[in-house]
Motif scaffolding. Structure first.
Motif, PDB file in Angstrom:
ATOM      1  N   MET A  98       0.840  -1.197   0.000  1.00  0.00           N
ATOM      2  CA  MET A  98       0.000   0.000   0.000  1.00  0.00           C
ATOM      3  C   MET A  98       0.878   1.251   0.000  1.00  0.00           C
ATOM      4  O   MET A  98       1.934   1.277   0.630  1.00  0.00           O
ATOM      5  CB  MET A  98      -0.913   0.039   1.240  1.00  0.00           C
ATOM      6  N   PRO A  99       0.440   2.315  -0.691  1.00  0.00           N
ATOM      7  CA  PRO A  99       1.136   3.593  -0.564  1.00  0.00           C
ATOM      8  C   PRO A  99       0.895   4.171   0.830  1.00  0.00           C
ATOM      9  O   PRO A  99       0.042   3.654   1.573  1.00  0.00           O
ATOM     10  CB  PRO A  99       0.474   4.460  -1.640  1.00  0.00           C
ATOM     11  N   PRO A 100       1.613   5.208   1.236  1.00  0.00           N
ATOM     12  CA  PRO A 100       1.389   5.799   2.563  1.00  0.00           C
ATOM     13  C   PRO A 100      -0.070   6.201   2.764  1.00  0.00           C
ATOM     14  O   PRO A 100      -0.717   6.736   1.852  1.00  0.00           O
ATOM     15  CB  PRO A 100       2.313   7.014   2.557  1.00  0.00           C
ATOM     16  N   VAL A 101      -0.591   5.931   3.940  1.00  0.00           N
ATOM     17  CA  VAL A 101      -1.981   6.240   4.268  1.00  0.00           C
ATOM     18  C   VAL A 101      -2.023   7.067   5.551  1.00  0.00           C
ATOM     19  O   VAL A 101      -1.035   7.153   6.291  1.00  0.00           O
ATOM     20  CB  VAL A 101      -2.815   4.955   4.446  1.00  0.00           C
ATOM     21  N   ILE A 102      -3.158   7.684   5.793  1.00  0.00           N
ATOM     22  CA  ILE A 102      -3.347   8.452   7.025  1.00  0.00           C
ATOM     23  C   ILE A 102      -4.228   7.644   7.973  1.00  0.00           C
ATOM     24  O   ILE A 102      -5.296   7.173   7.598  1.00  0.00           O
ATOM     25  CB  ILE A 102      -3.979   9.821   6.742  1.00  0.00           C
TER      26      ILE A 102
END
Length: 410
Positions: A98-102
């Protein structure tokens, strides 16, 4: 497929949401978050009646989160007893594949130690104190607020009096909800903010001035103890001009500079981006492709300025003939696209005929007469944007081959 690591969050009683900052969509919510939010969208949570945030676009938080800045948002939740606010702490997270998430963690922010209720009814200014010297001499507007007295403003520095346009006595008779465009709805938001330990990024609001005008502001509110009084110190930062410039840039990015219509970039944002899910356009719309007949001859015979005037007049006709909820785009050159949500093919053809007829009847002084040809197509199940465009473009091409000034459905 979601990473297995996310399943561990289901064991927490704290609600947790994992959000893609680019698409602004929830990719995971633990059981506690699901029970709390139900079917509520991320937009309704972040921008509800009791919500407050520092940035409207989540991607704008990334740099601050990388530097581990403290960021919180207040979200709105619908409950059987009415709407309630919830404070959420933001952090940046990475998971395999996954790409960076918040990460949004709800209601797990440590509260400041509980103090006895503020006794600010007799709040003295304490002119000898360091606080008072700092409060009165700073050029930033500051308000001292008592959250236990309905958000009563108990003191305001000179910068705040100048900013809001009130005298000191008049200002100190007001409550914060009287200068906030949210009105009394801001009170539960303020109650959540009052529980924060401080150090977070400021939150965005719109404040009302004494003359009735409004200003966009970022406000930092943190706890402060003066003597035995527990109050809130609110620092105001005016961002009205910044907001105006942001809106102008956003308008320029989404609009054609000549006609003021939406541009091709916005078309793809609506049909292929996150907005398409909310607009329900994917499987229920018609497309109209409108082309100005013999436009090259208009430019050659009357000049490019007249050609521009023709395009502007055609844009106004498209706006007049379209309905509320329709989308009009300048596709490029002399071509325009109309997207008609929830419209049968027959109705789309009727609208196209109204456009064609209105152009034919146009009599504008100094403007050469012109006509348009229109291709019409209704989206079919499983069809991509490129596929429907091929069909509508083929219909337009056939209308031009049939003599122009015609409407043809695919």
């Amino acid at each position: 497929m979601l990473p297995a690591e996310l399943s561990a969050y289901h064991y927490l009683t704290t609600p947790v949401w994992v959000v893609d900052p680019d698409d602004e969509r929830v990719v995971f919510a633990n059981h506690a978050a699901q029970a709390l939010a139900g079917d509520s969208s991320l937009t309704s949570l972040r921008f509800g009646a009791l919500s407050a945030c520092a940035q409207t676009r989540l991607a704008h938080y990334i740099n601050d989160l990388k530097h581990q800045h403290e960021i919180v948002e207040i979200w709105t939740f619908a409950t059987p007893s009415g709407e309630l606010p919830l404070r959420c702490r933001l952090s940046l997270a990475t998971f395999p594949t996954m790409p960076p998430v918040i990460l949004f963690e709800g209601a797990n922010i440590p509260h400041a130690a509980t103090e006895s209720p503020a006794r600010s009814a007799g709040y003295p200014s304490r002119r000898h104190s360091f606080y008072h010297r700092f409060f009165t001499t700073t050029t930033a507007p500051m308000l001292l607020i008592d959250p236990t007295r309905d958000g009563r403003i108990v003191d305001a520095n000179l910068a705040a009096l100048r900013f809001y346009g009130y005298g000191r006595e008049e200002m100190c008779q007001l409550h914060t909800w009287e200068i906030n465009t949210l009105g009394r709805q801001v009170l539960p938001v303020m109650a959540e903010i009052a529980r924060l330990p401080g150090g977070h990024k400021p939150l965005y609001f719109v404040h009302r001035m004494a003359d009735g005008s409004t200003r966009h502001v970022l406000t930092y509110a943190g706890p402060i103890i003066i003597g035995s009084d527990r109050l809130m110190l609110c620092i105001i930062h005016d961002i009205t001009e910044q907001k105006r410039l942001e809106q102008e840039l956003e308008h320029a990015a989404l609009r054609d500079s000549l006609t003021g219509l939406l541009n091709r970039r916005q078309f793809y944002a609506l049909t292929e981006g996150p907005a398409s899910r909310h607009l329900l356009l994917k499987n229920d719309y018609c497309l109209l492709l409108v082309d100005t007949d013999n436009f090259k001859a208009i430019n050659d015979n009357f000049g490019h300025l007249k050609g521009d005037e023709v395009l502007v007049q055609l844009s106004r006709i498209l706006e007049t003939c379209s309905r509320a909820g329709d989308f009009i785009f300048r596709w490029g050159g002399e071509e325009f696209v109309l997207m008609l949500p929830h419209t049968p093919l027959e109705s789309a053809v009727e609208l196209a005929e109204r456009i064609r007829d209105s152009v034919t009847k146009l009599n504008h002084e100094g403007l050469p007469g012109f006509t348009v040809s229109v291709g019409v197509a209704r989206h079919q199940a499983g069809e991509t944007i490129d596929e429907i465009f091929k069909r509508v473009d083929k219909a337009l091409y056939q209308a031009k081959n049939d003599g122009r000034n015609k409407v043809l459905a695919a």
